[in-house]
Design a protein around this motif. Structure first.
Motif: not given
Length: 214
Positions: A121-128, A130-144
């Motif tokens: 769910r966090a990965l889906e919410a971080a999609e977009g 926005e440049e600020i969300l990309k590092p967060i999405a990448e970290g969540v994706e690697l963790t998942l």
């Protein structure tokens, strides 16, 4: 001896004779009764008496062989039955140990699955964009990904039946939607993934199923 004395002697002699004849008659009357009482005793004496030490007729060699063969056959059947029961007990014990080994992590798996759901769910919410969300999405994706790889090492596999026919043994239908573009009873959306542990269903996938238009 006077005539009076002779008559007295004769009288005594006659009385004695009467008494003797009377005694003999009584004995004769009692004799049949005594004989009747002795008849059972005589019959018992005539009956053969079996003693404990009397020898029985020895069995023939054929009878001995048949008896021994029957005993050997019975012992052989009992031995085979005991061996089969022992093998079944060993097999059941091995199956129980194997099941315990395979499914010992079932409860632990159920506790980890909500963590996986939250990461998705966090990965889906971080999609977009926005440049600020990309590092967060990448970290969540690697963790998942690391999390799913760890689950896979222990034979925990996801069930995501998007576009597949509905299977009630693996899927749980949350709703049915009319859709003429796909075959009826087709999974058109997965609300929550399911998981299996060594082929056993741990959690069914929550899905949306199509149905024919009215």
């Amino acid at each position: 001896m006077s005539g009076f004395e002779v008559r007295e002697v004769l009288w005594h002699t006659g009385e004695t004779s009467k008494i003797w004849r009377k005694s003999v008659a009584e004995e004769d009357q009692k004799q049949p009764e005594a004989g009747q009482e002795q008849e059972p005793a005589a019959q018992e004496a005539q009956e053969p008496v079996q003693t404990e030490g009397e020898e029985q007729t020895p069995e023939s060699p054929e009878e001995t062989i048949a008896r021994l063969e029957e005993a050997v056959s019975t012992a052989h059947d009992e031995a085979l039955r005991a061996q089969a029961e022992a093998q079944n007990a060993i097999r059941r014990a091995e199956q129980d140990v194997e099941k315990a080994r395979k499914f010992a992590l079932e409860r632990f798996c159920n506790e980890l699955l909500p963590v996986v759901d939250n990461l998705e769910r966090a990965l889906e919410a971080a999609e977009g964009d926005e440049e600020i969300l990309k590092p967060i999405a990448e970290g969540v994706e690697l963790t998942l990904k690391s999390f799913l790889d760890a689950l896979q090492k222990f034979s925990i596999e996801p069930v995501s039946p998007q576009g597949e026919p509905f299977d009630p043994q693996l899927h749980q239908a949350m709703t049915m939607v009319e859709n003429g573009e796909v075959e009826p009873n087709t999974v058109i959306a997965v609300m929550q993934k399911g998981y299996t542990l060594n082929g056993r269903l741990v959690r069914p996938a929550m899905v949306m199923v199509s149905k024919s238009p009215a």
